[in-house]
Design an enzyme around this catalytic site. Structure first.
Site, PDB file in Angstrom:
ATOM      1  CD  GLU A   9      -1.584   2.377   1.806  1.00  0.00           C
ATOM      2  OE1 GLU A   9      -2.321   3.375   1.676  1.00  0.00           O
ATOM      3  OE2 GLU A   9      -0.484   2.425   2.417  1.00  0.00           O
ATOM      4  CG  ASP A  63      -4.140   3.428   6.253  1.00  0.00           C
ATOM      5  OD1 ASP A  63      -3.260   3.755   7.068  1.00  0.00           O
ATOM      6  OD2 ASP A  63      -3.880   3.003   5.111  1.00  0.00           O
TER       7      ASP A  63
END
Length: 387
Positions: free
Chosen positions: A223, A244
């Site tokens: 990511e 996140d």
């Protein structure tokens, strides 16, 4: 209320274990094995992609219209750019982070024949030698170097150590778990998100929670360099929530307490209906929340959409101070996120049309477009104006 009780001690324990495992993008095999073992210990079967992204499915009443929760296992790091004549290493970053936060960092170099410890230093590191120049030197990756904790006085010495261009470097997290609930560490982005997902899964398993559809627990490995969930989404996933960090910097509405629900990032707005549902779940379950928009931010959801996945996406975050630096979060946000995930997982499916990838307009969603009602009586108007 549909939220489940979260094992707080487990959440913190698993986060501490995750932080101890170096996992810069490109060097994630060890953390993939750890998370795989933890998922299997909780009773789930695990699938790995060729490179190590993880999918573990917790079965619900229906396979179609599945829901996905995703976090990323990889962190920021660096690579060896050049072997320098002075016995130091020139670096390039893995992911986007400032060399300002690299200065003084303790690191681990992963060479072919083993690891070496070291420190990232500015080119002019000694005040006794350079006087005020240590305070006026420029900031940036060309202005730092890595000092290896081994006999390395020149390039030949480095080569004898077996260190080569391209070797990956992990930055030591140096975590602190404070009694007041604050956690200070590097790489809370996104080891904390992974810990939240595992804690939510444990709550669902311990309390035998039933879900209307399958829940896919996804963990990605790239990511930080923009790849994210592009290669782990299956066709029966209708909606996906990324977990996140949310930045608590000036000009942002994120907070280190409660859940921060992102309404948009640099790729555009998140799904209207999914974000709205998450807000309602927070209200119904008395979970503190706030909304925010991130202008310079990508998540696993963005990469999935760009790769062509037709899924509804949302982003829920724990507030982080000094993201991509020496980060700080609070356990209240982690617990709140885990509670929201459990509430979402057991909540009924509202958009039943999403069980199919395509269909006609029957059952298609509606967004409000009517003119809002306004109460403009003189009494209300005077009170609002302070008259």
């Amino acid at each position: 209320m549909s939220r489940l009780a979260i094992d707080h001690e487990y959440l913190l324990s698993i986060l501490e274990k995750l932080l101890k495992i170096p996992s810069p993008t490109g060097y994630t095999d060890t953390v993939v094995r750890f998370v795989t073992e933890e998922l299997e210990r909780q009773g789930l079967e695990v699938e790995l992609t060729r490179r190590g992204a993880i999918r573990a499915i917790r079965r619900g009443k229906c396979e179609a219209g599945a829901r996905a929760i995703v976090s990323h296992l990889d962190t920021l790091g660096a690579q060896v750019k050049q072997l320098k004549d002075n016995g130091r290493l020139e670096l390039v970053p893995i992911g986007h982070w400032s060399a300002r936060f690299a200065e003084g960092a303790r690191v681990t170099v992963f060479a072919e024949n083993g690891t070496y410890s070291g420190t990232i230093l500015p080119l002019k590191a000694s005040g006794h030698t350079f006087n005020d120049e240590v305070d006026t030197a420029p900031v940036g990756w060309p202005h730092v170097e890595l000092r290896i904790d081994a006999l390395a006085r020149n390039k030949d010495d480095i080569m004898r150590l077996g260190i080569e261009i391209g070797d990956i470097i992990a930055v030591d997290p140096q975590p602190e778990f404070l009694e007041n609930g604050f956690i200070v560490s590097r790489h809370l982005d996104n080891k904390a998100g992974v810990a939240v997902m595992l804690a939510a899964l444990k709550a669902m398993q311990d309390q035998a929670a039933e879900t209307p559809v399958d829940i896919h627990f996804l963990f990605t490995i790239a990511e930080e360099v923009g790849v994210g969930a592009s290669s782990i989404i299956s066709h029966n996933i209708a909606s996906m929530i990324a977990v996140d960090n949310g930045t608590t910097a000036p000009g942002q509405n994120s907070d280190e307490f409660g859940v921060t629900i992102a309404m948009a990032d640099q790729t555009g707005p998140f799904d209207y209906h999914l974000a709205r549902k998450l807000v309602k779940l927070c209200k119904d379950n008395e979970i503190r929340y706030q909304k925010d928009i991130f202008r310079y931010y990508r998540s696993d959801s963005a990469s999935a959409i760009e790769a062509g996945a037709d899924v509804r996406t949302a982003l829920i975050t724990f507030g982080v101070d000094a993201s991509h630096g020496y980060e700080r979060i609070h356990t209240h946000a982690l617990r709140s996120l885990a509670e929201l995930i459990t509430a979402y997982a057991v909540s009924p499916v509202v958009i039943k049309r999403d069980f199919k990838e395509t269909s006609d307009v029957t059952g298609f969603t509606r967004q409000p477009a009517g003119e809002a009602e306004q109460d403009l009586t003189p009494v209300v108007a005077d009170e609002e104006l302070g008259e």
